[in-house]
Design a protein around this motif. Structure first.
Motif, mmCIF file in Angstrom:
data_model
loop_
_atom_site.group_PDB
_atom_site.id
_atom_site.type_symbol
_atom_site.label_atom_id
_atom_site.label_comp_id
_atom_site.label_asym_id
_atom_site.label_seq_id
_atom_site.Cartn_x
_atom_site.Cartn_y
_atom_site.Cartn_z
ATOM 1 N N LEU B 145 31.659 7.682 1.640
ATOM 2 C CA LEU B 145 30.290 7.722 2.111
ATOM 3 C C LEU B 145 29.545 8.747 1.029
ATOM 4 O O LEU B 145 30.223 9.606 0.585
ATOM 5 C CB LEU B 145 30.429 8.482 3.499
ATOM 6 C CG LEU B 145 30.924 7.858 4.625
ATOM 7 C CD1 LEU B 145 30.891 8.591 5.758
ATOM 8 C CD2 LEU B 145 30.084 6.480 4.666
ATOM 9 N N TYR B 146 28.269 8.399 0.753
ATOM 10 C CA TYR B 146 27.509 9.269 -0.114
ATOM 11 C C TYR B 146 26.283 9.768 0.831
ATOM 12 O O TYR B 146 25.870 9.387 1.635
ATOM 13 C CB TYR B 146 26.859 8.060 -1.008
ATOM 14 C CG TYR B 146 27.779 7.533 -1.891
ATOM 15 C CD1 TYR B 146 28.645 8.291 -2.664
ATOM 16 C CD2 TYR B 146 27.987 6.101 -2.030
ATOM 17 C CE1 TYR B 146 29.569 7.608 -3.748
ATOM 18 C CE2 TYR B 146 28.711 5.594 -2.872
ATOM 19 C CZ TYR B 146 29.723 6.273 -3.857
ATOM 20 O OH TYR B 146 30.568 5.730 -4.657
ATOM 21 N N PRO B 147 25.747 11.019 0.165
ATOM 22 C CA PRO B 147 24.418 11.629 0.649
ATOM 23 C C PRO B 147 23.541 10.616 0.726
ATOM 24 O O PRO B 147 23.181 9.908 -0.160
ATOM 25 C CB PRO B 147 24.328 12.745 -0.363
ATOM 26 C CG PRO B 147 25.493 12.977 -0.877
ATOM 27 C CD PRO B 147 26.331 11.301 -1.001
ATOM 28 N N GLY B 148 22.768 10.554 2.042
ATOM 29 C CA GLY B 148 21.773 9.556 2.228
ATOM 30 C C GLY B 148 22.194 8.299 2.615
ATOM 31 O O GLY B 148 20.952 7.558 3.073
ATOM 32 N N ASP B 149 23.294 8.022 2.734
ATOM 33 C CA ASP B 149 23.815 6.769 3.588
ATOM 34 C C ASP B 149 23.309 6.898 5.023
ATOM 35 O O ASP B 149 23.344 7.930 5.812
ATOM 36 C CB ASP B 149 25.490 6.870 3.578
ATOM 37 C CG ASP B 149 26.060 6.061 2.341
ATOM 38 O OD1 ASP B 149 25.145 5.850 1.398
ATOM 39 O OD2 ASP B 149 27.235 6.157 2.175
ATOM 40 N N LEU B 150 22.820 5.629 5.449
ATOM 41 C CA LEU B 150 22.254 5.397 6.684
ATOM 42 C C LEU B 150 23.420 4.560 7.600
ATOM 43 O O LEU B 150 23.970 3.436 7.063
ATOM 44 C CB LEU B 150 21.209 4.699 6.915
ATOM 45 C CG LEU B 150 20.035 5.437 6.189
ATOM 46 C CD1 LEU B 150 18.496 4.560 6.322
ATOM 47 C CD2 LEU B 150 19.772 6.776 6.598
ATOM 48 N N ILE B 151 24.030 5.219 8.582
ATOM 49 C CA ILE B 151 24.983 4.513 9.363
ATOM 50 C C ILE B 151 24.334 4.121 10.572
ATOM 51 O O ILE B 151 24.003 4.992 11.608
ATOM 52 C CB ILE B 151 26.118 5.231 9.723
ATOM 53 C CG1 ILE B 151 26.945 5.648 8.362
ATOM 54 C CG2 ILE B 151 27.126 4.448 10.531
ATOM 55 C CD1 ILE B 151 28.013 6.670 8.531
ATOM 56 N N PHE B 152 23.868 2.919 10.956
ATOM 57 C CA PHE B 152 23.592 2.450 12.312
ATOM 58 C C PHE B 152 24.772 2.447 13.337
ATOM 59 O O PHE B 152 25.786 1.666 12.896
ATOM 60 C CB PHE B 152 23.177 1.025 12.187
ATOM 61 C CG PHE B 152 21.549 0.967 11.722
ATOM 62 C CD1 PHE B 152 21.410 1.298 10.238
ATOM 63 C CD2 PHE B 152 20.412 0.631 12.439
ATOM 64 C CE1 PHE B 152 20.116 1.196 9.878
ATOM 65 C CE2 PHE B 152 19.089 0.559 12.018
ATOM 66 C CZ PHE B 152 18.929 0.724 10.649
ATOM 67 N N SER B 153 24.682 3.140 14.245
ATOM 68 C CA SER B 153 25.853 3.157 15.424
ATOM 69 C C SER B 153 25.968 1.741 16.136
ATOM 70 O O SER B 153 26.275 0.539 15.595
ATOM 71 C CB SER B 153 25.774 4.431 16.187
ATOM 72 O OG SER B 153 24.416 4.388 16.443
ATOM 73 N N GLY B 154 26.023 2.104 17.289
ATOM 74 C CA GLY B 154 26.128 1.014 18.383
ATOM 75 C C GLY B 154 24.831 0.895 19.329
ATOM 76 O O GLY B 154 24.033 1.710 19.183
ATOM 77 N N THR B 155 24.802 -0.232 20.218
ATOM 78 C CA THR B 155 23.504 -0.454 20.938
ATOM 79 C C THR B 155 23.811 -0.292 22.486
ATOM 80 O O THR B 155 24.845 -1.040 22.540
ATOM 81 C CB THR B 155 22.777 -1.620 20.322
ATOM 82 O OG1 THR B 155 21.661 -1.688 20.885
ATOM 83 C CG2 THR B 155 23.468 -2.929 20.728
ATOM 84 N N PRO B 156 22.980 -0.100 23.143
ATOM 85 C CA PRO B 156 23.334 -0.247 24.627
ATOM 86 C C PRO B 156 23.243 -1.679 25.267
ATOM 87 O O PRO B 156 22.623 -2.516 24.272
ATOM 88 C CB PRO B 156 22.108 0.686 25.327
ATOM 89 C CG PRO B 156 21.545 1.405 24.118
ATOM 90 C CD PRO B 156 21.751 0.741 23.190
ATOM 91 N N ALA B 157 23.670 -2.029 26.154
ATOM 92 C CA ALA B 157 23.474 -3.341 26.969
ATOM 93 C C ALA B 157 22.158 -3.636 26.936
ATOM 94 O O ALA B 157 21.224 -2.988 26.967
ATOM 95 C CB ALA B 157 24.184 -3.118 28.307
ATOM 96 N N GLY B 158 21.889 -5.109 26.963
ATOM 97 C CA GLY B 158 20.269 -5.252 27.229
ATOM 98 C C GLY B 158 19.922 -6.127 25.832
ATOM 99 O O GLY B 158 18.768 -6.554 25.643
#
Lengths: 190, 190
Positions: B145-158
């Protein structure tokens, strides 16, 4: 289309840790983008290429088949899994003696430092299912290409998971990947 | 784990072209890496986070199911498909009034500019299958991982493809994505 994360990049002569018991090789022509863009037609795609280089698209097949869905991008992105080099050869330089659409590509392994080179893959970039202009055109329909982007293309027949029985890389071996007119890269596996 | 190519990034208030008839929404907490690293344990993972922000992980499900193998990374990487913002909220600022492990996350759509907000997703980041420290730890086992990396996590139902019948985004709609303590982003679909 899969990703090799930038942190997997390595130089042409490198040492790579064997990630597990299903680490596989894929000799590949790598395209270095010079002029970026979106929706690039095949007819002008070569104008966006700064040059070509040699790449080895190492993959951990165990991680790749985590899922579903398959995890190709992770399996291809261990440390050192994207060695490239030894130079970016410009198209004018290459075309003096070679045909950019038909370059011989060879992958070989030595089981010991002084051992013989066993040929694993021996093909031509003329056999790519998607030729370079097609790859650039199709990718840029969705993703904007930037100068300096590296696009790993496709690999000839002979990857380890396709053999009967499958074969994989082991510590102590040395893997060489060579493309006509572009040079050779060499990875020592530990 | 899938990739959103960097060229899909966009700001918090943006206009996005509808890519086809199966463009779907996923409201997501986005982790901004501050201190990079490999093999980060879950116990210290939060120390690597500069802050949190709101993201909308737009996907073209038609492209996603090209293959096999599936093409998630391409499907998620059309122009403007990774809007983020409106700010990176640091953990100390957030923790004054909120619990970083339990933030309400809401996605809503307006069918017309002055129409009502229909709620599409309403959940909490406490329901993530992989909590933030686990995501950081697992990713960094393979990828640096590098500084400034963006990690999209998970999403709720729907999400749209999970509805009966499936629903997708259309030109003329406005999509809003809101996370408690972090703010709201708003995408106008054309």
């Amino acid at each position: 289309v899969f990703t090799k994360f930038a942190s997997s990049l390595a130089g042409p002569e490198s040492t790579v840790r064997v990630s597990g018991d299903q680490m596989d090789w894929e000799a590949e022509l790598v395209v270095v983008i010079g002029v970026g863009g979106r929706r690039i037609p095949t007819s002008t795609a070569w104008d966006h290429v700064a040059g070509l280089t040699v790449g080895q698209d190492l993959s951990d097949r165990t991680v790749q088949w985590w899922g579903p869905p398959a995890q190709f991008s992770l399996g291809k992105s261990f440390e050192g899994f994207a060695p490239v080099g030894p130079a970016v050869v410009t198209l004018d330089e290459l075309s003096e003696d070679h045909n950019r659409d038909d370059l011989r590509i060879i992958c070989a392994v030595q089981d010991a430092p002084d051992g013989e080179h066993r040929i694993l893959q021996d093909g031509s970039t003329s056999s790519l299912i998607f030729p370079v202009p097609e790859i650039i055109s199709r990718l840029s329909e969705i993703v904007e290409l930037y100068p300096g982007d590296l696009i790993f293309s496709g690999t000839p027949a002979g990857v380890g998971m396709g053999l009967t029985p499958p074969q994989y890389l082991r510590a102590g071996q040395t893997l060489t990947t060579e493309i006509e007119g572009l040079g050779t890269i060499r990875q020592r596996l530990v």
